[in-house]
Design a protein around this motif. Structure first.
Motif, PDB file in Angstrom:
ATOM      1  N   VAL A 171       0.862  -1.175   0.000  1.00 54.08           N
ATOM      2  CA  VAL A 171       0.000   0.000   0.000  1.00 54.08           C
ATOM      3  C   VAL A 171       0.897   1.222   0.000  1.00 54.08           C
ATOM      4  CG1 VAL A 171      -1.644   1.363   1.367  1.00 54.08           C
ATOM      5  CG2 VAL A 171      -1.934  -1.111   1.177  1.00 54.08           C
ATOM      6  N   VAL A 172       0.512   2.227  -0.781  1.00 54.53           N
ATOM      7  CA  VAL A 172       1.194   3.509  -0.752  1.00 54.53           C
ATOM      8  C   VAL A 172       0.175   4.580  -0.397  1.00 54.53           C
ATOM      9  CG1 VAL A 172       0.972   3.908  -3.261  1.00 54.53           C
ATOM     10  CG2 VAL A 172       2.749   5.106  -1.966  1.00 54.53           C
ATOM     11  N   ALA A 173       0.532   5.415   0.575  1.00 56.92           N
ATOM     12  CA  ALA A 173      -0.340   6.512   0.979  1.00 56.92           C
ATOM     13  C   ALA A 173       0.024   7.744   0.148  1.00 56.92           C
ATOM     14  CB  ALA A 173      -0.172   6.805   2.467  1.00 56.92           C
ATOM     15  N   VAL A 174      -0.981   8.308  -0.483  1.00 61.80           N
ATOM     16  CA  VAL A 174      -0.791   9.479  -1.347  1.00 61.80           C
ATOM     17  C   VAL A 174      -1.503  10.657  -0.697  1.00 61.80           C
ATOM     18  CG1 VAL A 174      -1.243  10.431  -3.639  1.00 61.80           C
ATOM     19  CG2 VAL A 174      -0.723   8.002  -3.386  1.00 61.80           C
ATOM     20  N   ASN A 175      -0.813  11.795  -0.637  1.00 58.44           N
ATOM     21  CA  ASN A 175      -1.444  12.973  -0.050  1.00 58.44           C
ATOM     22  C   ASN A 175      -1.259  14.225  -0.906  1.00 58.44           C
ATOM     23  OD1 ASN A 175       1.195  13.768   0.426  1.00 58.44           O
ATOM     24  ND2 ASN A 175       1.109  13.412   2.618  1.00 58.44           N
ATOM     25  N   SER A 216       5.016  12.064  -1.625  1.00 58.39           N
ATOM     26  CA  SER A 216       4.080  10.930  -1.707  1.00 58.39           C
ATOM     27  C   SER A 216       3.954  10.441  -3.148  1.00 58.39           C
ATOM     28  CB  SER A 216       2.718  11.274  -1.117  1.00 58.39           C
ATOM     29  OG  SER A 216       1.933  12.044  -1.987  1.00 58.39           O
ATOM     30  N   ILE A 217       4.074  11.345  -4.104  1.00 56.15           N
ATOM     31  CA  ILE A 217       4.052  10.941  -5.515  1.00 56.15           C
ATOM     32  C   ILE A 217       5.314  10.134  -5.814  1.00 56.15           C
ATOM     33  CG2 ILE A 217       4.021  11.745  -7.907  1.00 56.15           C
ATOM     34  CD1 ILE A 217       1.332  12.100  -6.336  1.00 56.15           C
ATOM     35  N   HIS A 218       6.446  10.556  -5.250  1.00 50.54           N
ATOM     36  CA  HIS A 218       7.684   9.786  -5.416  1.00 50.54           C
ATOM     37  C   HIS A 218       7.551   8.400  -4.788  1.00 50.54           C
ATOM     38  CE1 HIS A 218      10.422  13.539  -6.105  1.00 50.54           C
ATOM     39  NE2 HIS A 218       9.641  13.272  -7.135  1.00 50.54           N
ATOM     40  N   ALA A 219       6.899   8.335  -3.617  1.00 45.62           N
ATOM     41  CA  ALA A 219       6.665   7.034  -2.982  1.00 45.62           C
ATOM     42  C   ALA A 219       5.784   6.161  -3.869  1.00 45.62           C
ATOM     43  CB  ALA A 219       6.029   7.217  -1.604  1.00 45.62           C
ATOM     44  N   ALA A 220       4.790   6.773  -4.517  1.00 47.13           N
ATOM     45  CA  ALA A 220       3.917   6.022  -5.429  1.00 47.13           C
ATOM     46  C   ALA A 220       4.723   5.492  -6.616  1.00 47.13           C
ATOM     47  CB  ALA A 220       2.761   6.898  -5.906  1.00 47.13           C
ATOM     48  N   ALA A 269      -2.106  -6.085   3.485  1.00 44.74           N
ATOM     49  CA  ALA A 269      -0.826  -5.640   2.927  1.00 44.74           C
ATOM     50  C   ALA A 269       0.334  -6.142   3.774  1.00 44.74           C
ATOM     51  CB  ALA A 269      -0.794  -4.113   2.855  1.00 44.74           C
ATOM     52  N   ASP A 270       1.482  -6.308   3.104  1.00 48.44           N
ATOM     53  CA  ASP A 270       2.719  -6.735   3.758  1.00 48.44           C
ATOM     54  C   ASP A 270       3.669  -5.568   4.000  1.00 48.44           C
ATOM     55  OD1 ASP A 270       2.091  -9.608   3.364  1.00 48.44           O
ATOM     56  OD2 ASP A 270       2.401  -9.108   1.264  1.00 48.44           O
ATOM     57  N   LEU A 271       3.417  -4.429   3.322  1.00 47.15           N
ATOM     58  CA  LEU A 271       4.325  -3.286   3.396  1.00 47.15           C
ATOM     59  C   LEU A 271       3.546  -2.015   3.079  1.00 47.15           C
ATOM     60  CD1 LEU A 271       7.325  -2.230   3.571  1.00 47.15           C
ATOM     61  CD2 LEU A 271       7.408  -2.535   1.087  1.00 47.15           C
ATOM     62  N   LEU A 272       3.851  -0.952   3.817  1.00 44.27           N
ATOM     63  CA  LEU A 272       3.270   0.362   3.586  1.00 44.27           C
ATOM     64  C   LEU A 272       4.388   1.319   3.187  1.00 44.27           C
ATOM     65  CD1 LEU A 272       1.077   2.582   3.781  1.00 44.27           C
ATOM     66  CD2 LEU A 272       1.608   2.709   6.236  1.00 44.27           C
ATOM     67  N   LEU A 273       4.180   2.059   2.105  1.00 43.92           N
ATOM     68  CA  LEU A 273       5.156   3.057   1.668  1.00 43.92           C
ATOM     69  C   LEU A 273       4.610   4.457   1.911  1.00 43.92           C
ATOM     70  CD1 LEU A 273       5.690   0.432  -0.186  1.00 43.92           C
ATOM     71  CD2 LEU A 273       7.037   2.009  -1.529  1.00 43.92           C
ATOM     72  N   LEU A 274       5.453   5.302   2.469  1.00 41.72           N
ATOM     73  CA  LEU A 274       5.143   6.708   2.701  1.00 41.72           C
ATOM     74  C   LEU A 274       6.250   7.555   2.100  1.00 41.72           C
ATOM     75  CD1 LEU A 274       4.222   6.558   6.519  1.00 41.72           C
ATOM     76  CD2 LEU A 274       2.633   6.598   4.593  1.00 41.72           C
ATOM     77  N   GLY A 275       5.920   8.768   1.706  1.00 37.46           N
ATOM     78  CA  GLY A 275       6.935   9.679   1.191  1.00 37.46           C
ATOM     79  C   GLY A 275       7.758  10.250   2.321  1.00 37.46           C
ATOM     80  N   GLY A 276       9.073  10.283   2.140  1.00 36.92           N
ATOM     81  CA  GLY A 276       9.969  10.852   3.153  1.00 36.92           C
ATOM     82  C   GLY A 276      10.178  12.329   2.897  1.00 36.92           C
ATOM     83  N   VAL A 299       6.848  -0.370   7.595  1.00 34.06           N
ATOM     84  CA  VAL A 299       6.608   0.910   6.930  1.00 34.06           C
ATOM     85  C   VAL A 299       7.921   1.366   6.314  1.00 34.06           C
ATOM     86  CG1 VAL A 299       5.892   3.318   7.221  1.00 34.06           C
ATOM     87  CG2 VAL A 299       4.804   1.514   8.595  1.00 34.06           C
ATOM     88  N   MET A 300       7.870   1.712   5.046  1.00 34.13           N
ATOM     89  CA  MET A 300       9.054   2.185   4.343  1.00 34.13           C
ATOM     90  C   MET A 300       8.854   3.660   3.986  1.00 34.13           C
ATOM     91  SD  MET A 300      10.590   1.042   0.609  1.00 34.13           S
ATOM     92  CE  MET A 300      11.130  -0.562   1.120  1.00 34.13           C
ATOM     93  N   PHE A 301       9.794   4.498   4.413  1.00 32.22           N
ATOM     94  CA  PHE A 301       9.791   5.901   4.009  1.00 32.22           C
ATOM     95  C   PHE A 301      10.675   6.010   2.773  1.00 32.22           C
ATOM     96  CE2 PHE A 301       8.349   6.351   8.319  1.00 32.22           C
ATOM     97  CZ  PHE A 301       7.448   7.403   8.226  1.00 32.22           C
ATOM     98  N   VAL A 302      10.099   6.500   1.690  1.00 38.73           N
ATOM     99  CA  VAL A 302      10.818   6.578   0.419  1.00 38.73           C
ATOM    100  C   VAL A 302      11.406   7.967   0.267  1.00 38.73           C
ATOM    101  CG1 VAL A 302      10.610   6.425  -2.089  1.00 38.73           C
ATOM    102  CG2 VAL A 302       9.288   4.869  -0.630  1.00 38.73           C
ATOM    103  N   LYS A 303      12.722   8.010   0.166  1.00 36.47           N
ATOM    104  CA  LYS A 303      13.432   9.252  -0.118  1.00 36.47           C
ATOM    105  C   LYS A 303      14.396   8.939  -1.259  1.00 36.47           C
ATOM    106  CE  LYS A 303      15.385  11.356   3.171  1.00 36.47           C
ATOM    107  NZ  LYS A 303      16.069  11.806   4.374  1.00 36.47           N
ATOM    108  N   ASN A 304      14.018   9.317  -2.450  1.00 40.95           N
ATOM    109  CA  ASN A 304      14.858   9.043  -3.601  1.00 40.95           C
ATOM    110  C   ASN A 304      14.766  10.219  -4.559  1.00 40.95           C
ATOM    111  OD1 ASN A 304      16.032   8.111  -5.981  1.00 40.95           O
ATOM    112  ND2 ASN A 304      15.429   5.999  -5.578  1.00 40.95           N
TER     113      ASN A 304
END
Length: 159
Positions: free
Chosen positions: A9-13, A18-22, A112-119, A145-150
Motif C-alpha cells: 500500500v502507498v499513501a498518497v497525499n 508521496s508521488i515519489h513514494a507512489a 498488505a505486507d508493506l506500507l510506503l510513505l513519502g519521506g 513501513v518504508m519511508f521513500v526518499k529518492n
C-alpha cells in the motif's frame, strides 16, 4: 524462497514526496510482481476539530472537504496513470476520516505486507522530518513501513 511482500500500500497525499513514494511502489510492484493499492485520506477528523473550535464555519467545512475529495481523486487518477504507463495494475481508494487510522485500516483490510510513505526533508536537507500523522501511522502500523526518499526517482521511473 517465498517473497517477503505480496501486497503493498502507498499513501498518497499530494505532496511531491508521496508521488515519489507512489512511483517507487509502482516500480516495486512491476519488478517483484506485487499487488498494489494507493490510498488518499480526506482528513475529516481535522476538519471536524477545526469546526468544533470555530476555526471553520460549517459552510467552509463542507467546501474544504469537497475540495480535499476532488484533490484526492485527482492525485489517485495521476497515480493510476503512472501505473498504467509501467503496465502495473493498481487499486485506488479515497477514504475519509483520521489519516493515520484510515491508512492503518486500509493496510489491514487489504492484507498488505508493506506500507510506503513519502519521506520529507527540512529546507536545508539535513534532518529527516516525520509529521505527527506519519509518526502515528508508524506507531500504529502492524506491518513494516518504508519511508521513500529518492531524489532520482523520476529518472529511475523515466518520466
Amino acid at each position: 524462497m517465498k517473497g517477503l511482500f505480496k501486497k503493498i500500500v502507498v499513501a498518497v497525499n499530494g505532496h511531491e514526496s508521496s508521488i515519489h513514494a507512489a512511483m517507487y511502489a509502482i516500480l516495486m510492484a512491476k519488478t517483484y510482481n506485487l499487488d498494489l493499492k494507493a490510498v488518499y485520506v480526506v482528513d475529516t477528523a481535522t476538519i471536524k476539530y477545526l469546526s468544533m473550535n470555530h476555526f471553520l464555519i460549517s459552510e467552509e467545512s463542507l467546501s474544504y472537504e469537497e475540495k480535499l475529495k476532488a484533490d484526492g481523486e485527482k492525485y489517485l487518477k495521476y497515480v493510476e496513470r503512472l501505473a498504467q504507463i509501467k503496465g502495473v495494475r493498481i487499486q485506488t481508494e479515497l477514504r475519509s476520516g483520521g489519516i493515520f487510522s484510515e491508512v492503518v485500516k486500509v493496510c489491514e483490510e487489504y492484507k498488505a505486507d508493506l506500507l510506503l510513505l513519502g519521506g520529507h526533508e527540512n529546507k536545508n536537507g539535513k534532518k529527516n522530518i516525520i509529521s505527527e500523522k506519519e509518526s502515528d501511522i508508524l506507531s500504529n502500523s502492524k506491518i513494516p513501513v518504508m519511508f521513500v526518499k529518492n531524489e532520482n526517482i523520476e529518472k529511475l521511473f523515466k518520466l
